[in-house]
Design a protein around this motif. Structure first.
Motif, PDB file in Angstrom:
ATOM      1  N   PRO A   8       0.816  -1.221   0.000  1.00  0.00           N
ATOM      2  CA  PRO A   8       0.000   0.000   0.000  1.00  0.00           C
ATOM      3  C   PRO A   8       0.850   1.271   0.000  1.00  0.00           C
ATOM      4  O   PRO A   8       1.905   1.340   0.638  1.00  0.00           O
ATOM      5  CB  PRO A   8      -0.801  -0.117   1.301  1.00  0.00           C
ATOM      6  N   GLY A   9       0.362   2.265  -0.721  1.00  0.00           N
ATOM      7  CA  GLY A   9       1.089   3.523  -0.859  1.00  0.00           C
ATOM      8  C   GLY A   9       1.364   4.195   0.472  1.00  0.00           C
ATOM      9  O   GLY A   9       2.452   4.738   0.692  1.00  0.00           O
ATOM     10  N   TYR A  10       0.392   4.166   1.372  1.00  0.00           N
ATOM     11  CA  TYR A  10       0.603   4.846   2.651  1.00  0.00           C
ATOM     12  C   TYR A  10       1.736   4.203   3.441  1.00  0.00           C
ATOM     13  O   TYR A  10       2.466   4.898   4.148  1.00  0.00           O
ATOM     14  CB  TYR A  10      -0.691   4.912   3.470  1.00  0.00           C
ATOM     15  N   LEU A  11       1.921   2.876   3.295  1.00  0.00           N
ATOM     16  CA  LEU A  11       3.035   2.209   3.976  1.00  0.00           C
ATOM     17  C   LEU A  11       4.371   2.556   3.326  1.00  0.00           C
ATOM     18  O   LEU A  11       5.379   2.693   4.010  1.00  0.00           O
ATOM     19  CB  LEU A  11       2.825   0.701   3.991  1.00  0.00           C
ATOM     20  N   GLN A  12       4.372   2.716   2.002  1.00  0.00           N
ATOM     21  CA  GLN A  12       5.603   3.127   1.317  1.00  0.00           C
ATOM     22  C   GLN A  12       6.017   4.522   1.764  1.00  0.00           C
ATOM     23  O   GLN A  12       7.199   4.786   2.007  1.00  0.00           O
ATOM     24  CB  GLN A  12       5.402   3.106  -0.195  1.00  0.00           C
ATOM     25  N   ILE A  13       5.040   5.412   1.903  1.00  0.00           N
ATOM     26  CA  ILE A  13       5.331   6.775   2.351  1.00  0.00           C
ATOM     27  C   ILE A  13       5.820   6.744   3.792  1.00  0.00           C
ATOM     28  O   ILE A  13       6.813   7.402   4.139  1.00  0.00           O
ATOM     29  CB  ILE A  13       4.090   7.675   2.198  1.00  0.00           C
ATOM     30  N   ALA A  14       5.145   5.976   4.649  1.00  0.00           N
ATOM     31  CA  ALA A  14       5.565   5.862   6.050  1.00  0.00           C
ATOM     32  C   ALA A  14       6.988   5.323   6.130  1.00  0.00           C
ATOM     33  O   ALA A  14       7.796   5.810   6.934  1.00  0.00           O
ATOM     34  CB  ALA A  14       4.599   4.968   6.822  1.00  0.00           C
ATOM     35  N   ASP A  15       7.309   4.327   5.295  1.00  0.00           N
ATOM     36  CA  ASP A  15       8.670   3.774   5.284  1.00  0.00           C
ATOM     37  C   ASP A  15       9.694   4.846   4.929  1.00  0.00           C
ATOM     38  O   ASP A  15      10.747   4.946   5.566  1.00  0.00           O
ATOM     39  CB  ASP A  15       8.790   2.621   4.279  1.00  0.00           C
ATOM     40  N   ASP A  16       9.379   5.633   3.900  1.00  0.00           N
ATOM     41  CA  ASP A  16      10.317   6.664   3.458  1.00  0.00           C
ATOM     42  C   ASP A  16      10.507   7.732   4.539  1.00  0.00           C
ATOM     43  O   ASP A  16      11.641   8.102   4.855  1.00  0.00           O
ATOM     44  CB  ASP A  16       9.821   7.299   2.158  1.00  0.00           C
ATOM     45  N   LEU A  17       9.414   8.196   5.123  1.00  0.00           N
ATOM     46  CA  LEU A  17       9.520   9.224   6.167  1.00  0.00           C
ATOM     47  C   LEU A  17      10.219   8.657   7.406  1.00  0.00           C
ATOM     48  O   LEU A  17      11.025   9.339   8.036  1.00  0.00           O
ATOM     49  CB  LEU A  17       8.134   9.756   6.524  1.00  0.00           C
ATOM     50  N   ARG A  18       9.933   7.404   7.760  1.00  0.00           N
ATOM     51  CA  ARG A  18      10.588   6.755   8.899  1.00  0.00           C
ATOM     52  C   ARG A  18      12.090   6.702   8.689  1.00  0.00           C
ATOM     53  O   ARG A  18      12.874   6.986   9.597  1.00  0.00           O
ATOM     54  CB  ARG A  18      10.030   5.345   9.099  1.00  0.00           C
ATOM     55  N   THR A  19      12.494   6.361   7.479  1.00  0.00           N
ATOM     56  CA  THR A  19      13.922   6.313   7.153  1.00  0.00           C
ATOM     57  C   THR A  19      14.545   7.693   7.293  1.00  0.00           C
ATOM     58  O   THR A  19      15.643   7.833   7.844  1.00  0.00           O
ATOM     59  CB  THR A  19      14.126   5.778   5.719  1.00  0.00           C
ATOM     60  N   GLN A  20      13.849   8.725   6.831  1.00  0.00           N
ATOM     61  CA  GLN A  20      14.367  10.090   6.956  1.00  0.00           C
ATOM     62  C   GLN A  20      14.511  10.497   8.420  1.00  0.00           C
ATOM     63  O   GLN A  20      15.474  11.167   8.786  1.00  0.00           O
ATOM     64  CB  GLN A  20      13.450  11.073   6.232  1.00  0.00           C
ATOM     65  N   ILE A  21      13.570  10.053   9.249  1.00  0.00           N
ATOM     66  CA  ILE A  21      13.640  10.360  10.679  1.00  0.00           C
ATOM     67  C   ILE A  21      14.792   9.602  11.315  1.00  0.00           C
ATOM     68  O   ILE A  21      15.592  10.150  12.067  1.00  0.00           O
ATOM     69  CB  ILE A  21      12.301  10.037  11.371  1.00  0.00           C
ATOM     70  N   ARG A  22      14.905   8.325  11.009  1.00  0.00           N
ATOM     71  CA  ARG A  22      15.932   7.484  11.623  1.00  0.00           C
ATOM     72  C   ARG A  22      17.351   7.892  11.215  1.00  0.00           C
ATOM     73  O   ARG A  22      18.274   7.768  11.998  1.00  0.00           O
ATOM     74  CB  ARG A  22      15.708   6.009  11.255  1.00  0.00           C
ATOM     75  N   THR A  23      17.496   8.393   9.993  1.00  0.00           N
ATOM     76  CA  THR A  23      18.829   8.784   9.531  1.00  0.00           C
ATOM     77  C   THR A  23      19.176  10.226   9.901  1.00  0.00           C
ATOM     78  O   THR A  23      20.305  10.653   9.699  1.00  0.00           O
ATOM     79  CB  THR A  23      18.951   8.626   8.003  1.00  0.00           C
ATOM     80  N   GLY A  24      18.194  10.944  10.426  1.00  0.00           N
ATOM     81  CA  GLY A  24      18.463  12.317  10.825  1.00  0.00           C
ATOM     82  C   GLY A  24      18.165  13.342   9.757  1.00  0.00           C
ATOM     83  O   GLY A  24      18.352  14.538   9.982  1.00  0.00           O
ATOM     84  N   SER A  25      17.711  12.912   8.581  1.00  0.00           N
ATOM     85  CA  SER A  25      17.328  13.882   7.543  1.00  0.00           C
ATOM     86  C   SER A  25      16.182  14.759   8.034  1.00  0.00           C
ATOM     87  O   SER A  25      16.089  15.925   7.669  1.00  0.00           O
ATOM     88  CB  SER A  25      16.909  13.163   6.262  1.00  0.00           C
ATOM     89  N   LEU A  26      15.302  14.160   8.826  1.00  0.00           N
ATOM     90  CA  LEU A  26      14.265  14.907   9.530  1.00  0.00           C
ATOM     91  C   LEU A  26      14.627  14.835  11.002  1.00  0.00           C
ATOM     92  O   LEU A  26      14.447  13.801  11.646  1.00  0.00           O
ATOM     93  CB  LEU A  26      12.884  14.292   9.280  1.00  0.00           C
ATOM     94  N   ALA A  27      15.178  15.899  11.526  1.00  0.00           N
ATOM     95  CA  ALA A  27      15.694  15.924  12.899  1.00  0.00           C
ATOM     96  C   ALA A  27      14.565  16.080  13.912  1.00  0.00           C
ATOM     97  O   ALA A  27      13.479  16.558  13.570  1.00  0.00           O
ATOM     98  CB  ALA A  27      16.680  17.071  13.047  1.00  0.00           C
ATOM     99  N   PRO A  28      14.815  15.682  15.166  1.00  0.00           N
ATOM    100  CA  PRO A  28      13.819  15.904  16.214  1.00  0.00           C
ATOM    101  C   PRO A  28      13.411  17.374  16.272  1.00  0.00           C
ATOM    102  O   PRO A  28      14.250  18.267  16.206  1.00  0.00           O
ATOM    103  CB  PRO A  28      14.553  15.489  17.495  1.00  0.00           C
ATOM    104  N   GLY A  29      12.108  17.597  16.319  1.00  0.00           N
ATOM    105  CA  GLY A  29      11.580  18.952  16.343  1.00  0.00           C
ATOM    106  C   GLY A  29      11.302  19.529  14.969  1.00  0.00           C
ATOM    107  O   GLY A  29      10.628  20.546  14.849  1.00  0.00           O
ATOM    108  N   ALA A  30      11.811  18.892  13.936  1.00  0.00           N
ATOM    109  CA  ALA A  30      11.608  19.392  12.572  1.00  0.00           C
ATOM    110  C   ALA A  30      10.164  19.162  12.137  1.00  0.00           C
ATOM    111  O   ALA A  30       9.551  18.151  12.469  1.00  0.00           O
ATOM    112  CB  ALA A  30      12.555  18.696  11.599  1.00  0.00           C
TER     113      ALA A  30
END
Length: 118
Positions: A8-30
């Motif tokens: 499902p598309g929503y899971l693909q998007i969640a995976d991508d955003l989760r990866t960005q969060i986990r790698t620091g591309s999206l930092a805490p508070g961003a």
């Protein structure tokens, strides 16, 4: 863009955003991009984006603030690399060993408590 993989598309998007969060591309508070921006980025409807956001909120990675947006939760840090399959197998072997030992202990306890035939 969401791929036609059967996932499902929503899971693909969640995976991508989760990866960005986990790698620091999206930092805490961003702040996450708006629903409309994410919809354009992934070429999906707002409802698909909202479902992905809901998954991440349930996982505790993001928080919403009414009227302000959705933000990466404070305290979320970049995670270490994912464990390898051999590390996972080692952990499973340790758990099996521990469970076997616990099973043996239960048998001994039952023998001590329930003397005689069942």
């Amino acid at each position: 863009m969401v791929e036609k993989t059967g996932r499902p598309g929503y899971l693909q998007i969640a995976d991508d955003l989760r990866t960005q969060i986990r790698t620091g591309s999206l930092a805490p508070g961003a702040a996450l991009p708006s629903t409309a921006q994410l919809g354009q980025r992934y070429d999906v409807s707002a409802s698909v984006v909202k479902a992905a956001i809901s998954v991440l909120r349930t996982e505790g990675l993001i928080v919403g603030q009414q009227g302000k947006g959705v933000f990466v939760r404070e305290g979320v840090t970049a995670s270490p690399e994912e464990p390898t399959s051999s590390e996972i197998m080692d952990q499973l072997a340790q758990m099996r060993s521990t469970l076997a030992a616990l099973g043996d202990r239960i048998v001994e306890l039952e023998k001590a408590v329930f003397r005689g035939p069942k």
